[in-house]
Design an enzyme around this catalytic site. Structure first.
Site, PDB file in Angstrom:
ATOM      1  NE  ARG A  23      -3.646  -2.632   2.373  1.00  0.00           N
ATOM      2  CZ  ARG A  23      -4.637  -2.696   3.343  1.00  0.00           C
ATOM      3  NH1 ARG A  23      -5.344  -1.870   4.355  1.00  0.00           N
ATOM      4  NH2 ARG A  23      -5.080  -3.540   3.357  1.00  0.00           N
ATOM      5  CD  GLU A  69     -15.278  -6.715   8.990  1.00  0.00           C
ATOM      6  OE1 GLU A  69     -16.225  -6.111   9.346  1.00  0.00           O
ATOM      7  OE2 GLU A  69     -15.105  -5.778   7.667  1.00  0.00           O
TER       8      GLU A  69
END
Length: 524
Positions: free
Chosen positions: A68, A124
DNA sequence: CTGTGCAAG
DNA sequence: AATTCTTGCACAG
């Protein structure tokens, strides 16, 4: 004075809405940092420190933080990713097995902290730890991790202290995930699922953040655009924009009737509540899947024999998963994406019952499909296929999917959910199809360890389950006796919709007198 | 009960 | 917005 309070509450303003806000839960949202990339780095430590992208087909679905920093983004095409970052190392992430396995280990650890764990995707989880909070917190615990914009406003209900304790538990959970699995995570701690998820994202890799309710509105408004509210997707966003609603504030203060016209009462209420950071939805314990499927996209196929071939291949893949699950499905669904007219692709699905009993000896366990069964399923599938495409004309299909469902429910009738397994334990082979493979995800020992008041909670969950057809029905017990402040919202949805209908054709209805409730709800 | 649409990661 | 693939829920007929 009571009368005055009531009339105030009839108005749709932030006060009335916020009055329905409760802080009686402590919810943790745990999000694994760049999940696929972490799994790959754990499996192959030599990847650590290098920019790493995970590829599926033509795109980088996710990447680690090194990548990133060099300009790689999620869902970027392989080509542009490599242009931006020539040193990018790529790992193939098309086989989800390793991620599923890690996800399951994570789930197991979370479960050791609370039975109330809800999985959202592979990476999650929501955890309701309300019952683990010390009721009499003499101790002045300090928050572990960040606090979201604390304004030192203390809520009289004591939630701030509970949340502080929650943050300590969240830290313990994350420590254990790191120690046992080597995985770093983010956590959000708040009074509901929405807020927990949002606040956890405010400090990104490997950190945690707690939200005190006094800052709820700041957090939700920081999203700027309604589309960023979880629960509002692209379709709803289009409708909202059509109504000129493009900020959180506009959503908050748009007349509810307007929203009801566009979305129906239930959704309208829900999204307006969400826009204030209010979310009464429960952490729903994740049970075995209700459907197991697989689909495959491809450039284009035009003949039935190609379809048959693809289906066989898909069936093999799916059946592997079904076998692992151990339950026998009673329904199959075929999904087809066909190219329609100009460029426009459309998905359609057809579903039907399947019968596995013919020509099968064992009706207790399921194993690989024998030849008879396979032929039978394929035939069934082809019949479904002919329902979606007219085989006389020419057609183009770009995706095929098979999904099995209709698995036997946990116990005879309506309650097909998780919690029952606390009670239907090892000693009961009464189920028609008891998978030898895997026991339930829940230890009954967990239940027995629970203090009596918690068992109470479990029982309440059970109450909530059979009503699954009508979903949530939270907090009936401490509703005000005399008059409810949230009149309109608390009404049955049919009535709410009815009220809207009334408004539309009010002249007619008004003559009908008795249930002209609308007048009570009109703004003054 | 069946099919569609929407949302999520 | 949709890319990819998979699951679950709400709604409607």
């Amino acid at each position: 004075m009571e009368a005055e309070d009531q009339s105030d509450d009839f108005t749709y303003n932030s006060v009335a809405i916020q009055s329905s806000e409760k802080h009686d839960r402590v919810i943790i949202h745990i999000d694994i940092d760049c999940f696929y990339a972490q799994v790959e780095m754990i499996l192959n430590p030599s990847l650590r420190g290098k920019p790493l992208g995970i590829k599926q087909k033509n795109i980088v679905v996710t990447c680690n933080y090194e990548a990133r920093a060099l300009g790689v983004e999620k869902l970027m095409s392989i080509k542009t990713a490599l242009e931006k970052c020539p040193s990018l190392v790529l790992a193939n992430g098309e086989d989800l097995k390793k991620y599923r396995d890690m996800s399951e280990k994570i789930y197991q650890i979370l479960q050791s902290f609370s039975p109330f764990v809800e999985k959202l995707g592979l990476d999650e989880n929501f955890i309701d730890i309300t019952h683990k909070i010390n009721k009499s917190s003499e101790t002045t615990t300090e928050v572990s991790g960040h606090i979201f914009q604390n304004e030192d406003e203390v809520c009289t209900c004591g939630c701030n202290d509970r949340l502080k304790e929650g943050s300590v538990i969240a830290q313990e959970i994350r420590n254990q995930l790191k120690a046992e699995l080597g995985i770093t995570t983010c956590a959000g701690i708040a009074c509901n699922k929405l807020l927990a998820k949002l606040v956890g994202a405010t400090h990104k890799p490997n950190q945690q953040t707690t939200l005190f309710p006094a800052s709820s509105l700041k957090l939700i408004k920081s999203l700027k655009h309604p589309r960023n509210i979880p629960g509002i997707g692209s379709a709803m966003n289009r409708k909202l924009e059509a109504l000129g609603i493009d900020t959180i504030e506009k959503l908050q203060f748009t007349d509810l009737f307007k929203l009801i016209e566009a979305f129906g009462a239930k959704t309208a209420n829900q999204i307006q509540q969400l826009s204030f950071g209010i979310d009464d939805s429960r952490v729903k314990i994740t049970d075995k899947p209700k459907s197991i499927g697989a689909e495959d996209g491809f450039p284009t196929i035009k003949t039935e024999s190609e379809v048959r071939k693809k289906l066989k291949c898909l069936l093999d893949r799916v059946w592997e998963l079904v076998e692992k699950d151990g339950r026998r499905p009673s329904q199959v669904k075929l999904t087809v994406r066909k190219l329609h007219a100009t460029n426009h692709s459309v998905r359609e699905a057809r579903q039907t019952a399947i019968d596995f009993m013919t020509g099968v000896t064992s009706n207790v366990t399921i194993g690989p499909l024998n030849e008879n069964q396979e032929k039978k399923v394929i035939t069934t599938l082809m019949n479904l296929f002919e329902k979606v495409v007219n085989c006389d004309e020419s057609w183009q299909v770009t995706l095929l999917g098979i999904s099995f469902s209709g698995f036997p429910s946990g116990i005879e009738s309506p309650a097909k959910n998780s919690i029952n397994k606390y009670f239907t334990s090892s000693s009961r082979p009464n189920e028609p199809l008891q998978p030898p493979a895997k026991r339930s995800r829940f230890d009954e020992s967990v239940l027995q360890e629970l203090p009596p008041d918690i068992r109470q909670e479990v029982l309440e969950e059970i109450q909530q389950l059979p009503s699954s057809s009508t979903s949530q029905q939270p907090e009936d017990f401490d509703c005000p006796k005399g008059v409810d402040p949230q009149i309109f919202r608390e009404l049955p949805l049919e009535i709410q919709n009815e009220l809207l209908a009334e408004e539309k054709k009010k002249k007619q209805i008004l003559t009908k007198k008795p249930n002209n409730l609308l007048q009570y709800f009109r703004k003054v």
